[in-house]
Structures are given as structure tokens and as C-alpha cells.
Design a protein around this motif. Structure first.
Motif, PDB file in Angstrom:
ATOM      1  N   UNK A  19     -20.761  24.402  -5.826  1.00 29.50           N
ATOM      2  CA  UNK A  19     -20.370  23.002  -5.980  1.00 29.50           C
ATOM      3  C   UNK A  19     -20.138  22.320  -4.637  1.00 29.50           C
ATOM      4  N   UNK A  20     -19.667  23.051  -3.644  1.00 23.51           N
ATOM      5  CA  UNK A  20     -19.459  22.459  -2.324  1.00 23.51           C
ATOM      6  C   UNK A  20     -20.791  22.030  -1.700  1.00 23.51           C
ATOM      7  N   UNK A  21     -21.874  22.719  -2.023  1.00 24.72           N
ATOM      8  CA  UNK A  21     -23.176  22.398  -1.444  1.00 24.72           C
ATOM      9  C   UNK A  21     -23.876  21.230  -2.137  1.00 24.72           C
ATOM     10  N   UNK A  22     -23.246  20.594  -3.104  1.00 19.40           N
ATOM     11  CA  UNK A  22     -23.824  19.431  -3.779  1.00 19.40           C
ATOM     12  C   UNK A  22     -23.731  18.216  -2.865  1.00 19.40           C
ATOM     13  N   UNK A  23     -24.489  17.180  -3.161  1.00 26.20           N
ATOM     14  CA  UNK A  23     -24.507  15.983  -2.331  1.00 26.20           C
ATOM     15  C   UNK A  23     -23.692  14.836  -2.917  1.00 26.20           C
ATOM     16  N   UNK A  24     -22.749  15.140  -3.755  1.00 25.35           N
ATOM     17  CA  UNK A  24     -21.865  14.118  -4.316  1.00 25.35           C
ATOM     18  C   UNK A  24     -20.420  14.528  -4.042  1.00 25.35           C
ATOM     19  N   UNK A  91      -9.358   9.671  -1.706  1.00 32.90           N
ATOM     20  CA  UNK A  91     -10.305   9.303  -0.647  1.00 32.90           C
ATOM     21  C   UNK A  91     -11.708   9.116  -1.227  1.00 32.90           C
ATOM     22  N   UNK A  92     -12.122  10.038  -2.099  1.00 32.65           N
ATOM     23  CA  UNK A  92     -13.453   9.928  -2.712  1.00 32.65           C
ATOM     24  C   UNK A  92     -13.539   8.714  -3.627  1.00 32.65           C
ATOM     25  N   UNK A  93     -12.465   8.404  -4.336  1.00 36.36           N
ATOM     26  CA  UNK A  93     -12.467   7.225  -5.200  1.00 36.36           C
ATOM     27  C   UNK A  93     -12.568   5.950  -4.375  1.00 36.36           C
ATOM     28  N   UNK A  94     -11.860   5.886  -3.256  1.00 34.28           N
ATOM     29  CA  UNK A  94     -11.968   4.733  -2.373  1.00 34.28           C
ATOM     30  C   UNK A  94     -13.369   4.583  -1.804  1.00 34.28           C
ATOM     31  N   UNK A  95     -13.987   5.696  -1.405  1.00 32.51           N
ATOM     32  CA  UNK A  95     -15.354   5.643  -0.887  1.00 32.51           C
ATOM     33  C   UNK A  95     -16.336   5.228  -1.974  1.00 32.51           C
ATOM     34  N   UNK A  96     -16.107   5.693  -3.197  1.00 32.21           N
ATOM     35  CA  UNK A  96     -16.979   5.317  -4.310  1.00 32.21           C
ATOM     36  C   UNK A  96     -16.861   3.829  -4.617  1.00 32.21           C
ATOM     37  N   UNK A  97     -15.642   3.312  -4.636  1.00 31.73           N
ATOM     38  CA  UNK A  97     -15.454   1.895  -4.940  1.00 31.73           C
ATOM     39  C   UNK A  97     -16.011   1.000  -3.839  1.00 31.73           C
ATOM     40  N   UNK A  98     -15.988   1.487  -2.601  1.00 34.20           N
ATOM     41  CA  UNK A  98     -16.519   0.692  -1.500  1.00 34.20           C
ATOM     42  C   UNK A  98     -18.037   0.707  -1.467  1.00 34.20           C
TER      43      UNK A  98
END
Length: 121
Positions: A19-24, A91-98
Motif C-alpha cells: 500500500x505504501x508503494x501506491x500513488x495515492x 494533511x492528506x485531506x487538506x492536499x486533496x481539497x486543495x
């Protein structure tokens, strides 16, 4: 018993690395959580796998006991990993919303721009 715990640690580690090697972003966070669970189980197993054994040594009886130190380490690691997972999710949610996407797509132009920024150009 040891074989079951060892294979559970191996499966958690393999799933976490996959899962760490995924691009999301969110699969990466889940992979890091799986890896932290694998480390917690490993730390817990270092205190000897004793079933129905007391966690403290009794000075009046010769009975086997389980080591309480790995249990305390695992409890602390669970709290820390939960907190870090919550921070990473925010942090990921903020990056997704941006960016309206949590996908990581690096093109050659982006890679060249990152290289020039690193060289001070």
C-alpha cells in the motif's frame, strides 16, 4: 502459536509495503498504519508468547511470567501511531481539497522544475 504470529507479522508487513508503494495518499496512510500494526505485534511478541501467565514475577512461587515492558511499549506505540495517523489524514485531506485529487502525477516538466529549484536556479 509462534508460526501464526510470525505469519501475521509477515502479512501485515507485506500489505503495508504494497500500500505504501501506491500513488495515492490514502492507501499510503493505510499502508503506514498496517506497518505500525506489524511493528506493534512484533514488539508484543518479544515479551514471550505465554498464555495465562501473570505479567509480574511472584517471589513466592516459581511460575513463568510474561514480560510487562513490551506490553507498555506497545501501548505507547499504539497511542503515538494513532496520533500520527490522524495528522497524516488531515494533511492528506487538506492536499486533496486543495488539488481536487490525491493522485501523484509527476511529469518530466515537473521533475525538471524540481531539479532546478534544488540547484538554486
Amino acid at each position: 502459536m509462534e508460526m501464526i504470529v510470525a505469519s501475521a507479522i509477515g502479512v501485515l508487513t507485506a500489505g503495508g509495503i504494497y500500500l505504501i508503494l501506491r500513488l495515492r495518499a490514502f492507501p499510503v496512510i493505510l499502508g503506514m498504519a498496517l506497518l505500525s500494526y506489524a511493528v506493534n505485534v512484533f514488539l508484543f511478541a518479544t515479551g514471550r508468547l505465554a498464555v495465562n501467565a501473570p505479567p509480574v514475577l511472584n517471589k513466592y512461587a516459581d511460575v513463568s511470567y510474561s514480560d510487562p515492558l513490551p506490553q507498555a511499549l506497545v501501548l505507547t506505540a499504539i497511542v503515538i501511531s494513532f496520533g500520527m495517523t490522524a495528522v497524516l489524514v488531515m494533511i492528506a485531506l487538506g492536499a486533496y481539497l486543495e488539488a481536487d485529487s490525491d493522485e501523484i502525477n509527476l511529469t518530466e516538466a515537473d521533475d525538471d522544475a524540481n531539479t532546478r529549484e534544488g540547484q538554486g536556479a
